[in-house]
Design a protein around this motif. Sequence first.
Motif, PDB file in Angstrom:
ATOM      1  N   ALA A  82      11.823  -3.946  -0.523  1.00  0.00           N
ATOM      2  CA  ALA A  82      11.685  -3.665  -1.956  1.00  0.00           C
ATOM      3  C   ALA A  82      10.681  -2.548  -2.272  1.00  0.00           C
ATOM      4  N   PRO A  83       9.478  -2.550  -1.681  1.00  0.00           N
ATOM      5  CA  PRO A  83       8.545  -1.454  -1.974  1.00  0.00           C
ATOM      6  C   PRO A  83       9.079  -0.083  -1.589  1.00  0.00           C
ATOM      7  N   ASP A  84       9.930  -0.033  -0.550  1.00  0.00           N
ATOM      8  CA  ASP A  84      10.519   1.242  -0.126  1.00  0.00           C
ATOM      9  C   ASP A  84      11.354   1.870  -1.227  1.00  0.00           C
ATOM     10  N   ARG A  85      12.088   1.047  -1.954  1.00  0.00           N
ATOM     11  CA  ARG A  85      12.959   1.572  -3.009  1.00  0.00           C
ATOM     12  C   ARG A  85      12.128   2.188  -4.127  1.00  0.00           C
ATOM     13  N   LEU A  86      11.039   1.522  -4.500  1.00  0.00           N
ATOM     14  CA  LEU A  86      10.163   2.069  -5.535  1.00  0.00           C
ATOM     15  C   LEU A  86       9.444   3.307  -5.035  1.00  0.00           C
ATOM     16  N   ALA A  87       9.015   3.290  -3.772  1.00  0.00           N
ATOM     17  CA  ALA A  87       8.321   4.446  -3.194  1.00  0.00           C
ATOM     18  C   ALA A  87       9.225   5.668  -3.172  1.00  0.00           C
ATOM     19  N   ASP A  88      10.489   5.491  -2.798  1.00  0.00           N
ATOM     20  CA  ASP A  88      11.439   6.605  -2.819  1.00  0.00           C
ATOM     21  C   ASP A  88      11.537   7.212  -4.216  1.00  0.00           C
ATOM     22  N   LEU A  89      11.667   6.345  -5.214  1.00  0.00           N
ATOM     23  CA  LEU A  89      11.790   6.816  -6.593  1.00  0.00           C
ATOM     24  C   LEU A  89      10.567   7.630  -7.008  1.00  0.00           C
ATOM     25  N   LEU A  90       9.381   7.111  -6.755  1.00  0.00           N
ATOM     26  CA  LEU A  90       8.152   7.790  -7.173  1.00  0.00           C
ATOM     27  C   LEU A  90       8.001   9.151  -6.497  1.00  0.00           C
ATOM     28  N   ILE A  91       8.285   9.210  -5.206  1.00  0.00           N
ATOM     29  CA  ILE A  91       8.122  10.467  -4.463  1.00  0.00           C
ATOM     30  C   ILE A  91       9.137  11.512  -4.905  1.00  0.00           C
ATOM     31  N   ILE A  92      10.379  11.093  -5.080  1.00  0.00           N
ATOM     32  CA  ILE A  92      11.420  12.048  -5.508  1.00  0.00           C
ATOM     33  C   ILE A  92      11.134  12.553  -6.917  1.00  0.00           C
ATOM     34  N   LEU A  93      10.649  11.691  -7.791  1.00  0.00           N
ATOM     35  CA  LEU A  93      10.259  12.144  -9.129  1.00  0.00           C
ATOM     36  C   LEU A  93       9.073  13.103  -9.043  1.00  0.00           C
ATOM     37  N   GLY A  94       8.167  12.855  -8.112  1.00  0.00           N
ATOM     38  CA  GLY A  94       7.051  13.782  -7.913  1.00  0.00           C
ATOM     39  C   GLY A  94       7.535  15.157  -7.492  1.00  0.00           C
ATOM     40  N   ALA A  95       8.582  15.187  -6.656  1.00  0.00           N
ATOM     41  CA  ALA A  95       9.149  16.470  -6.232  1.00  0.00           C
ATOM     42  C   ALA A  95       9.738  17.234  -7.405  1.00  0.00           C
ATOM     43  N   LEU A 127       0.832  -1.209   0.000  1.00  0.00           N
ATOM     44  CA  LEU A 127       0.000   0.000   0.000  1.00  0.00           C
ATOM     45  C   LEU A 127       0.865   1.256   0.000  1.00  0.00           C
ATOM     46  N   SER A 128       2.069   1.172   0.566  1.00  0.00           N
ATOM     47  CA  SER A 128       2.957   2.336   0.581  1.00  0.00           C
ATOM     48  C   SER A 128       3.310   2.771  -0.843  1.00  0.00           C
ATOM     49  N   ILE A 129       3.372   1.832  -1.784  1.00  0.00           N
ATOM     50  CA  ILE A 129       3.648   2.177  -3.183  1.00  0.00           C
ATOM     51  C   ILE A 129       2.492   2.984  -3.763  1.00  0.00           C
ATOM     52  N   VAL A 130       1.266   2.644  -3.367  1.00  0.00           N
ATOM     53  CA  VAL A 130       0.088   3.371  -3.854  1.00  0.00           C
ATOM     54  C   VAL A 130       0.156   4.835  -3.428  1.00  0.00           C
ATOM     55  N   PHE A 131       0.492   5.085  -2.164  1.00  0.00           N
ATOM     56  CA  PHE A 131       0.589   6.466  -1.687  1.00  0.00           C
ATOM     57  C   PHE A 131       1.767   7.196  -2.342  1.00  0.00           C
ATOM     58  N   ALA A 132       2.865   6.481  -2.596  1.00  0.00           N
ATOM     59  CA  ALA A 132       3.993   7.098  -3.294  1.00  0.00           C
ATOM     60  C   ALA A 132       3.603   7.468  -4.722  1.00  0.00           C
ATOM     61  N   ALA A 133       2.828   6.605  -5.367  1.00  0.00           N
ATOM     62  CA  ALA A 133       2.348   6.899  -6.720  1.00  0.00           C
ATOM     63  C   ALA A 133       1.414   8.111  -6.714  1.00  0.00           C
ATOM     64  N   LEU A 134       0.618   8.244  -5.648  1.00  0.00           N
ATOM     65  CA  LEU A 134      -0.236   9.426  -5.518  1.00  0.00           C
ATOM     66  C   LEU A 134       0.610  10.686  -5.363  1.00  0.00           C
ATOM     67  N   ALA A 135       1.707  10.583  -4.614  1.00  0.00           N
ATOM     68  CA  ALA A 135       2.600  11.737  -4.478  1.00  0.00           C
ATOM     69  C   ALA A 135       3.152  12.148  -5.834  1.00  0.00           C
ATOM     70  N   LEU A 136       3.529  11.174  -6.654  1.00  0.00           N
ATOM     71  CA  LEU A 136       3.992  11.469  -8.015  1.00  0.00           C
ATOM     72  C   LEU A 136       2.886  12.121  -8.825  1.00  0.00           C
ATOM     73  N   LEU A 137       1.669  11.609  -8.695  1.00  0.00           N
ATOM     74  CA  LEU A 137       0.527  12.178  -9.423  1.00  0.00           C
ATOM     75  C   LEU A 137       0.269  13.618  -8.997  1.00  0.00           C
ATOM     76  N   PHE A 138       0.296  13.887  -7.685  1.00  0.00           N
ATOM     77  CA  PHE A 138       0.049  15.246  -7.194  1.00  0.00           C
ATOM     78  C   PHE A 138       1.130  16.208  -7.677  1.00  0.00           C
ATOM     79  N   GLY A 139       2.381  15.732  -7.731  1.00  0.00           N
ATOM     80  CA  GLY A 139       3.449  16.567  -8.267  1.00  0.00           C
ATOM     81  C   GLY A 139       3.225  16.890  -9.733  1.00  0.00           C
ATOM     82  N   ALA A 140       2.808  15.878 -10.510  1.00  0.00           N
ATOM     83  CA  ALA A 140       2.544  16.089 -11.931  1.00  0.00           C
ATOM     84  C   ALA A 140       1.362  17.029 -12.134  1.00  0.00           C
ATOM     85  N   LEU A 141       0.340  16.908 -11.306  1.00  0.00           N
ATOM     86  CA  LEU A 141      -0.820  17.796 -11.411  1.00  0.00           C
ATOM     87  C   LEU A 141      -0.434  19.235 -11.087  1.00  0.00           C
ATOM     88  N   TYR A 142       0.450  19.412 -10.105  1.00  0.00           N
ATOM     89  CA  TYR A 142       0.915  20.765  -9.799  1.00  0.00           C
ATOM     90  C   TYR A 142       1.670  21.351 -10.993  1.00  0.00           C
TER      91      TYR A 142
END
Length: 226
Positions: A101-114, A40-55
């Motif tokens: 493993a999910p932590d590594r993907l979550a980090d990537l998604l959130i940093i890309l969102g930033a 589920l942490s990946i889902v929230f990280a993907a949302l962070a990426l989405l919110f960054g893209a929407l901004y």
Amino acid sequence: MEQNEEANRRPLAVRNLSLTKRIAVWICDKNITPNQISLLSIVFAALALLFGALYFNYSSTIWLLLFPVAIQMRLLCNLFDGMVAVEGGKQSAAGELFNDAPDRLADLLIILGASFIALNPYAIHLAWLTAVLAVFTAYIRVLGVSMGCAADFRGPMAKQHRMALLTFTSLIMFFDQFFGFIKLESVNLMDIALVIMALGCVVTCWRRLVHIYQLKNGALAEKAND
């Protein structure tokens, strides 16, 4: 819980809060596994990426508020998957795989969102570099454990430090744009945050590598003197 498991667990004071413990107990009573929480942490990280893209596309201040909310929800998943697994007795043979493993993907998604919130046209390149460095900090920690060392969670840019930096940066930008009392139009704080994170990850990697070397080299010298 075995002593080596405790040594390899990230120390978090929030685990000892009564509210946190009550929530963990409530989750344990449900048909929810720690591995599901980790995913589920990946889902929230993907949302962070989405919110960054929407901004980036719509520049509404609401995305600057939702971005850190998604980050904190990701961190809550990281907190409760461990508590449900250890304190709740729901550990599984593949738990370590789902924990890391999910932590590594979550980090990537959130940093890309930033990077979408940043103004610099090279922010995406900086974000990729920072994400690689963030993954490397985790790799060094796991490498140390595989060599017989206790897990090293030192910073200055361990996971909780990276997420705190992005959270507070986004919130400051939100309050500035919503209320207009700081007047930061000519400065994008997220650009600065990404630079700080990249440099901090380099320092973190170095400190962890030196720590492993000192431990193993010291152990070898001690063995030779026996």
